[in-house]
Design an enzyme around this catalytic site. Structure first.
Site, PDB file in Angstrom:
ATOM      1  N   ASN A   1      -7.091 -17.430  18.076  1.00  0.00           N
ATOM      2  CA  ASN A   1      -7.036 -16.436  16.824  1.00  0.00           C
ATOM      3  C   ASN A   1      -8.574 -16.102  16.505  1.00  0.00           C
ATOM      4  O   ASN A   1      -9.381 -16.779  16.138  1.00  0.00           O
ATOM      5  CB  ASN A   1      -6.615 -17.281  15.497  1.00  0.00           C
ATOM      6  CG  ASN A   1      -6.572 -16.351  14.546  1.00  0.00           C
ATOM      7  OD1 ASN A   1      -6.069 -15.036  14.430  1.00  0.00           O
ATOM      8  ND2 ASN A   1      -7.578 -16.847  13.340  1.00  0.00           N
ATOM      9  N   GLU A   2      -8.952 -14.779  17.074  1.00  0.00           N
ATOM     10  CA  GLU A   2     -10.338 -14.413  16.809  1.00  0.00           C
ATOM     11  C   GLU A   2     -11.465 -15.166  16.924  1.00  0.00           C
ATOM     12  O   GLU A   2     -12.382 -15.476  16.091  1.00  0.00           O
ATOM     13  CB  GLU A   2     -10.161 -13.562  15.417  1.00  0.00           C
ATOM     14  CG  GLU A   2      -9.951 -14.374  14.075  1.00  0.00           C
ATOM     15  CD  GLU A   2     -10.367 -13.594  12.988  1.00  0.00           C
ATOM     16  OE1 GLU A   2      -9.932 -12.400  12.621  1.00  0.00           O
ATOM     17  OE2 GLU A   2     -11.020 -14.253  12.054  1.00  0.00           O
TER      18      GLU A   2
ATOM     19  N   CYS B   1      -6.222 -17.902  10.221  1.00  0.00           N
ATOM     20  CA  CYS B   1      -7.203 -19.134  10.231  1.00  0.00           C
ATOM     21  C   CYS B   1      -6.478 -20.814  10.315  1.00  0.00           C
ATOM     22  O   CYS B   1      -6.585 -21.599  10.795  1.00  0.00           O
ATOM     23  CB  CYS B   1      -8.243 -19.106   9.128  1.00  0.00           C
ATOM     24  SG  CYS B   1      -9.524 -17.724   9.538  1.00  0.00           S
TER      25      CYS B   1
ATOM     26  N   GLU C   1       0.935 -15.687   7.318  1.00  0.00           N
ATOM     27  CA  GLU C   1       0.030 -16.899   7.344  1.00  0.00           C
ATOM     28  C   GLU C   1       0.303 -17.732   6.035  1.00  0.00           C
ATOM     29  O   GLU C   1       0.571 -16.631   5.099  1.00  0.00           O
ATOM     30  CB  GLU C   1      -1.183 -16.294   7.485  1.00  0.00           C
ATOM     31  CG  GLU C   1      -2.357 -17.432   7.338  1.00  0.00           C
ATOM     32  CD  GLU C   1      -3.854 -17.264   7.862  1.00  0.00           C
ATOM     33  OE1 GLU C   1      -4.277 -16.162   7.741  1.00  0.00           O
ATOM     34  OE2 GLU C   1      -4.516 -18.227   8.167  1.00  0.00           O
TER      35      GLU C   1
HETATM   36  O1  AHR Z   1      -5.732 -12.279   7.294  1.00  0.00           O
HETATM   37  C1  AHR Z   1      -6.734 -13.202   6.978  1.00  0.00           C
HETATM   38  C2  AHR Z   1      -7.586 -13.943   7.854  1.00  0.00           C
HETATM   39  O2  AHR Z   1      -8.299 -12.896   8.359  1.00  0.00           O
HETATM   40  C3  AHR Z   1      -7.072 -14.621   8.998  1.00  0.00           C
HETATM   41  O3  AHR Z   1      -6.425 -16.172   8.481  1.00  0.00           O
HETATM   42  C4  AHR Z   1      -7.966 -14.571   9.969  1.00  0.00           C
HETATM   43  O4  AHR Z   1      -7.356 -14.540  11.155  1.00  0.00           O
HETATM   44  C5  AHR Z   1      -8.686 -13.384   9.819  1.00  0.00           C
HETATM   45  O5  AHR Z   1     -10.313 -13.534   9.496  1.00  0.00           O
END
Ligand code: AHR
Length: 828
Positions: free
Chosen positions: A562-563, A426, A225
């Site tokens: 994503n979560e 994120c 990321e």
């Molecule tokens: O890994 C850091 C963050 O943690 C990621 O962007 C998110 O998916 C999670 O909250």
């Protein structure tokens, strides 16, 4: 399914209740039929909903005391302390309870959630005050609150009577929470006490007659990321910061952040001018450029890179820039690399007049520098525009143009990842709908890519975009796993659809893409599959070929979401996307999402959807303490077999101070031996986050830290490498006898064994997270076998442990030092 997964907790709760509750419950059951329950939140929204109870309405005890428990927290707004609860009001319903509160002190937005028992909670719903009557309840009129005293402190809230059974169930929950907290708080600093009197341990392992289990071939991958400057200024080898003058003050609040950030423009002493303009840019997606008009004296434009440009003597660099020169005469520009003390390279370049065109130069550096700058000198009496000023080392990973920083990419490659999840996290679902990572804006000519605000507080050029991610996977022999937003942005978005904080207070942070735009959004997803796998005769396959890759990228997995908060807004959009993708591409394995924790509302709701849709695999995330990992080593043992599988897509072990040390690394190593045992359920894992640039870190711990010159590999990196590079395809079931009858001691050692049926190699891993020596009597690799050995050892909180890889004769009885792990791979 949910029942199967949570049954372990239920059983533990019953045991805990039997052991801990009696005094409290006896006090209640023996004396009264009902009790008083008080509900409140701390002033200024600083807590979730808290509870206190009393038998007589005067003596109060807080649930969770001395660490009060928030039975539900507001999930509205950006991270942590921005999520607030004001004026909570709890009402009874036919099925339990309904809670309503305001999400900010402006009291413009109402939130509601329901619960059968004040333990489990529904997804939250939000509405502006004007539209909140649909909820049939409203936040409290605080004039009706009463005050009580808990431990000498006064609180305002609501009091009601509840039955003794209900209170007892709350107290059981409290007791269970305390047990979990005590487990989570387990630290290696307590080891002298825990291991008092123990001088050594041993494990006797015997192969049992259960069949060997298949091991997932994709168990270890990486999650990339753009956080902590992982991409621009990191893995992406571009040395010029803000090469396109597209930094925008709206990216972040940093002083001076904008189109001229990282640039120095000489201060003209005559009527020369130098400024940022936007008319007739090279491409509308890249609208800002620098316009320079020099009169009597030459003018110089300099870039300081990301904390200086690191230059190496004897190395070549590829410089390119776009220029639009006014007038009708050629001009001679001078380009140099250097710092205040020296010039490392200087060349002259003839620029022809006319429209935007690109200049490419090869520079050769004659000295090392850590604080280099790029300078472009424009001669006197010249008027020109410049944009997309780029400098790459010629020596990139696999020598690709627009490539990756070799040392970082090689460190990732040596993890031997089976897959790469990208572009977030994120970053993938973005801070508000307009910040969702649109993959189409990240491919094609660099000048046409759409730059994006990075929600971690900086800027994405997206020079490292989808095409480069696919290529990186290919270069490492890894399977690509792109993650796309499920039609909703990040659950922690601070900005809404229009990017305005004011609107955000009434819209809610996880707004969905408007229904009328979903068709296009879904089409974009289908187009991605075509871009990756379609023939060159297809529209998007042709674009892939035009971008230099006629062969398909062999996309198999696609993450959706994503979560996210699993709300109605999420579910509607997820189902739409899921239906469309599975219908059009049954060959693609869709990875669903089940929230950011290992339990709770989003986890339950996410798994409900997974069960209903029979999703092949879902992405679980949990950042937890070493104590959690040590005490939940059976987490996957009770998962149902043969149904939806798990991708543990983000996890790490967090200690106070967020260090990477032997405590974090070994707690993960223990847990991974259990994951290996359960790899028929857990198909994939990736530690998170991966990279962090020193002094630009928004999140810790990370696997690798770097600056412009070097990398620091953490103990967590070594554990990942040890596991990833030592996988077999058959898990060998063993009966283990551990020479202690203390459960908390037994949980600190582990053994796992596999066979690689292709080579016949046997792989044995042993972990010792104790302060004493451990001997392992294992029957699989006989003594004196020729083996590859990997050993990680150190002190209990060591941040720089010793990592050894060697080939020698070993096997039979293994000896592990305190706080160490060892892997033996028999050589065939
Ligand atoms: O890994 C850091 C963050 O943690 C990621 O962007 C998110 O998916 C999670 O909250």
């Amino acid at each position: 399914m949910t029942l199967n997964r949570t049954i372990r907790y239920a059983a533990a709760a019953t045991l805990a209740a039997a052991a801990i509750i009696p005094q409290a419950t006896a006090a209640v059951t023996n004396t009264v039929d009902s009790a008083y329950l008080f509900t409140y939140a701390l002033p200024e929204g600083k807590s979730g909903l808290r509870l206190a109870w009393s038998l007589d309405g005067t003596e109060w005890k807080g649930i969770g005391d001395p660490k009060p428990i928030d039975v539900v927290k507001s999930d509205f707004g950006s991270w942590g302390s921005h999520k607030k609860m004001f004026d909570p009001h709890l009402t009874r319903t036919a099925n339990g309870w309904m809670l309503s509160w305001y999400v900010s002190d402006k009291r413009e937005t109402v939130a509601v959630a329901t619960s059968p028992d004040l333990v489990k909670w529904s997804p939250q719903r939000y509405a502006p005050v004007g539209k909140a009557s649909q909820f049939g309840t409203s936040p409290a009129n605080t004039a009706n609150y009463n005050a009580i005293t808990i431990d000498g402190k006064e609180y305002a809230g609501e009091t009601r009577k509840v039955g003794k059974d209900f209170l007892e169930s709350l107290l059981r929950h409290e007791s269970e929470q305390k047990r979990k907290t005590a487990e989570e708080d387990e630290r290696v600093t307590q080891d002298p006490e825990r291991f008092a009197g123990i001088t050594g341990l041993n494990i006797t392992a015997r192969r049992n007659d259960k069949p060997a289990l298949p091991v997932s071939p994709n168990l270890f991958g990486i999650f990339f990321e753009d956080i902590n400057y992982s991409a621009d200024g990191g893995l992406y080898a571009e040395l010029i910061q803000n090469r396109d003058f597209e930094y925008s003050p709206s990216d972040c609040g940093k002083e001076g952040w904008g189109p001229t950030y990282a640039w120095t423009l000489s201060s003209p002493k005559d009527n020369s001018t130098i400024d940022i303009q936007t008319s007739d840019p090279i491409h509308p997606n890249n609208s800002h450029y620098v316009k320079i008009h020099s009169e009597k004296a030459p003018q110089t434009l300099s870039n300081t890179g990301f904390d200086g440009i690191s230059l190496k003597q004897g190395e070549d660099y590829n410089l390119s820039f776009y220029v639009r020169l006014d007038g009708n005469k050629k001009r001679r520009f001078t380009v140099s690399l250097g710092n205040d003390d020296a010039i490392a390279e200087k060349v002259a370049v003839n620029v022809k007049p006319g429209e935007w065109h690109k200049i490419d130069l090869r520079l050769h550096c004659n000295r090392d520098m850590t604080d280099g700058r790029l300078n472009i000198e424009i001669p006197a009496n010249t008027s020109c525009a410049l944009d997309m000023i780029s400098l790459f080392p010629a020596d990139t990973y696999k020598n690709r143009r627009n490539g990756l920083r070799r040392d970082l990419a090689e460190a990732l490659d040596s993890l031997h990842p089976r897959f790469v999840r990208f572009p977030g996290g994120c970053v993938a679902h973005g801070d508000g709908i307009d910040n969702i990572y649109d993959w189409k804006g990240s491919i094609g000519p660099l000048e046409s890519r759409r730059p994006l605000r990075n929600l971690w507080g900086y800027h994405q050029t997206r020079g490292l975009g989808y095409h480069e991610y696919f290529e990186f996977c290919e270069d490492m022999g890894a399977t690509p796993l792109p993650v796309l937003a499920a039609g909703v942005p990040c659950q922690n978005s601070g900005r809404a659809w229009c990017g305005s904080h004011d609107e955000h207070t009434t819209l809610g942070q996880q707004d969905g893409i408007p229904e009328e735009m979903m068709d296009q959004y879904i089409q974009d997803i289908l187009d991605l599959i075509e871009y990756a796998n379609g023939p060159v005769t297809s529209e998007w396959g042709a674009k892939r070929a035009a971008n230099g890759h006629p062969e398909p990228f062999n996309l198999k997995y696609l993450g959706i979401g994503n979560e996210d908060m699993i709300t109605e807004v999420f579910e509607t959009r997820f189902r739409q996307i899921y239906d469309a993708v599975t219908k059009a591409h049954p060959e693609i394995i869709v990875v669903g999402t089940v929230g950011p924790f290992y339990e709770g509302t989003d986890y339950d709701e996410g798994w409900r959807i997974a069960d209903e849709l029979n999703i092949p695999i879902v992405d679980e995330h949990y950042y937890v303490s070493p104590g959690w990992l040590i005490n939940n080593r059976d987490y996957y043992d009770n998962y149902r077999r043969g149904a939806t599988k798990v991708y543990l897509g983000e996890y790490a072990s967090h200690v106070p101070g967020r260090k990477n040390n032997m405590e974090t690394a070994l707690s993960i190593a223990l847990y991974l031996t259990d994951v290996e045992r359960n790899s028929d359920v857990v198909e994939m894992t990736s530690f998170a986050p991966l990279l962090a640039k020193k002094n630009h870190t928004q999140w810790r711990p990370d696997m690798i830290y770097f600056d412009n010159e070097s990398l620091t590999l953490t103990p967590d990196y070594y554990v990942q490498q040890i596991f990833s590079c030592n996988q077999g395809d058959r898990y060998i079931p063993l009966d283990l006898e551990i020479s202690s009858d203390k459960e908390d001691v037994k949980r600190r050692v582990a053994l796992s064994a596999m066979e690689d049926t292709k080579t016949g190699a046997i792989i044995v891993k042993a972990v010792n997270m104790t302060p004493v020596n451990l001997t392992v009597d294992q029957p699989l690799i006989p003594a004196d076998s020729e083996c590859e050995l990997y050993i990680l050892s150190g002190e209990r909180e060591d941040e720089n442990p010793v990592y050894q890889k060697e080939t020698r004769r070993a096997g039979g009885i293994l000896h592990l030092a305190p706080y160490s792990m060892i892997v033996l791979k028999s050589k065939i």
